[in-house]
Design a protein around this motif. Sequence first.
Motif, PDB file in Angstrom:
ATOM      1  N   LYS A 289      -4.741   1.832   3.166  1.00 43.81           N
ATOM      2  CA  LYS A 289      -4.323   0.720   2.298  1.00 43.81           C
ATOM      3  C   LYS A 289      -5.483  -0.256   2.076  1.00 43.81           C
ATOM      4  O   LYS A 289      -5.761  -0.662   0.943  1.00 43.81           O
ATOM      5  N   GLU A 293      -7.300  -0.826  -1.606  1.00 41.05           N
ATOM      6  CA  GLU A 293      -7.349  -2.103  -2.311  1.00 41.05           C
ATOM      7  C   GLU A 293      -8.788  -2.484  -2.632  1.00 41.05           C
ATOM      8  O   GLU A 293      -9.074  -3.044  -3.702  1.00 41.05           O
ATOM      9  N   SER A 297     -10.165  -2.545  -6.490  1.00 43.98           N
ATOM     10  CA  SER A 297     -10.630  -3.844  -6.972  1.00 43.98           C
ATOM     11  C   SER A 297     -11.958  -3.736  -7.706  1.00 43.98           C
ATOM     12  O   SER A 297     -12.321  -4.620  -8.477  1.00 43.98           O
ATOM     13  N   ARG A 323       1.562   2.599  -4.660  1.00 46.08           N
ATOM     14  CA  ARG A 323       2.703   1.811  -5.139  1.00 46.08           C
ATOM     15  C   ARG A 323       3.578   1.357  -3.972  1.00 46.08           C
ATOM     16  O   ARG A 323       4.090   0.233  -3.967  1.00 46.08           O
ATOM     17  N   THR A 326       1.611  -1.648  -2.317  1.00 40.90           N
ATOM     18  CA  THR A 326       1.363  -2.884  -3.059  1.00 40.90           C
ATOM     19  C   THR A 326       2.452  -3.263  -4.058  1.00 40.90           C
ATOM     20  O   THR A 326       2.476  -4.398  -4.534  1.00 40.90           O
ATOM     21  N   LEU A 328       2.552  -1.953  -6.944  1.00 44.07           N
ATOM     22  CA  LEU A 328       1.930  -1.749  -8.252  1.00 44.07           C
ATOM     23  C   LEU A 328       1.266  -0.380  -8.309  1.00 44.07           C
ATOM     24  O   LEU A 328       0.845   0.158  -7.280  1.00 44.07           O
ATOM     25  N   SER A 329       1.142   0.146  -9.507  1.00 45.87           N
ATOM     26  CA  SER A 329       0.360   1.369  -9.674  1.00 45.87           C
ATOM     27  C   SER A 329      -1.123   1.005  -9.549  1.00 45.87           C
ATOM     28  O   SER A 329      -1.499  -0.161  -9.739  1.00 45.87           O
ATOM     29  N   PRO A 330      -1.992   1.977  -9.272  1.00 46.80           N
ATOM     30  CA  PRO A 330      -3.433   1.668  -9.230  1.00 46.80           C
ATOM     31  C   PRO A 330      -3.944   1.046 -10.526  1.00 46.80           C
ATOM     32  O   PRO A 330      -4.741   0.112 -10.499  1.00 46.80           O
ATOM     33  N   TYR A 333      -2.714  -2.574 -10.714  1.00 41.31           N
ATOM     34  CA  TYR A 333      -3.392  -3.388  -9.697  1.00 41.31           C
ATOM     35  C   TYR A 333      -4.801  -3.736 -10.162  1.00 41.31           C
ATOM     36  O   TYR A 333      -5.229  -4.891 -10.075  1.00 41.31           O
ATOM     37  N   ARG A 334      -5.531  -2.734 -10.662  1.00 43.41           N
ATOM     38  CA  ARG A 334      -6.897  -2.991 -11.129  1.00 43.41           C
ATOM     39  C   ARG A 334      -6.893  -3.939 -12.327  1.00 43.41           C
ATOM     40  O   ARG A 334      -7.716  -4.863 -12.399  1.00 43.41           O
ATOM     41  N   GLU A 336      -4.638  -6.221 -13.092  1.00 45.37           N
ATOM     42  CA  GLU A 336      -4.283  -7.571 -12.641  1.00 45.37           C
ATOM     43  C   GLU A 336      -5.465  -8.230 -11.945  1.00 45.37           C
ATOM     44  O   GLU A 336      -5.755  -9.408 -12.156  1.00 45.37           O
ATOM     45  N   TYR A 337      -6.167  -7.452 -11.120  1.00 49.65           N
ATOM     46  CA  TYR A 337      -7.319  -7.985 -10.392  1.00 49.65           C
ATOM     47  C   TYR A 337      -8.407  -8.427 -11.363  1.00 49.65           C
ATOM     48  O   TYR A 337      -8.967  -9.520 -11.255  1.00 49.65           O
TER      49      TYR A 337
END
Length: 346
Positions: A289, A293, A297, A323, A326, A328-330, A333-334, A336-337
């Motif tokens: 994990k 992340e 990122s 998922r 977090t 979220l899907s990868p 997540y990317r 949003e980051y």
Amino acid sequence: MMEHPEKFPHLIATWAIAVAQALDEIGLDSKAIFADTGIDLIHARDPNMRIPAAKMTQVYNLAEKLSNDPAFGLSIARFIHPTSLNALGYSLFASRTMETFCRRIVRYFRLVTTNAINQFEETETDLRLIMMPATDRGSFIPQDSWLAMIVRFGRDIYRPNFSPIRVKLRRPEPKRNKRAFIDYFQAPVDFGHKTNVLIFDKQDMRMQLPAANAELARQNDQVVLSLLARMDREDIITQVRASVVDLLPSGECCKEKIAERLHMSERTLQGRLSKRKTSYRNLLNETRKELAEQYISQDLRSFSEVTYLLGFADISSFSRAFRNWTGLSPTAYRGEYLNNLQSDHG
């Protein structure tokens, strides 16, 4: 998560250099003070050297007596630099948020000192970093300096006025120079508490840091794990984490292989992990994990490459796991980051 204390605690030798500089600044003879306790400051410049915590306690006791200043520990923090903490310093300064910064403190502070028992807690209203000495709990200078260093680093990598919303200290309320603690932390300070606690605002701690660098953090985390594994062959959790990081890209990361690397049976491995209230599966998932992340990122690696690096059979298996971790899907997540990163710098 609480860190595991040691029977004979020790600390990174370069911390002694910062203490010596703080002593010199107020006109005390650091060389004489350290010589009285049997510590060679020349050898203390070696980042791989360790000093018994009991010897440093003698230094702290002399420092408090000669300085006549209960706030002396706060001044030590000004002389602590990222390089003072070996690879951990770089890892901390590359953290994504102050929350991940504090979680690294809890996980890896053993590289700085094995005399600290650390915990990071989330309440409904705030986040709390708790730090306790394992031994010599009546020596308050190192406890003050730990907390002061964390706040100072936060001001370096986040913003100059970064402060906790409240501070709780184990030391009794000082009869003199009490104001120095309030001025330093820029927050209300409670003395005589049963633990040392820095209380932070949740939203503040989860803001993207300006110099966040996931790849640099990941690389230095691996160096820290290697240093810890070398430093303490008895720390089974560190040994397993370091082995997991090494084996994941091979696709052969399993309990059998980990036990083989550590020269023990699977049953012995699980027994030792059970004593630490964890398991191989938990450590595998935690490590995956954290690495996931960090990889996601960065806009540097494809999802198929991340899948390979984390030892998953295919992208769909990795996506399901991500998922679950977090929410979220990868891809989400990317996205949003990166959006947060752009808004923070926009």
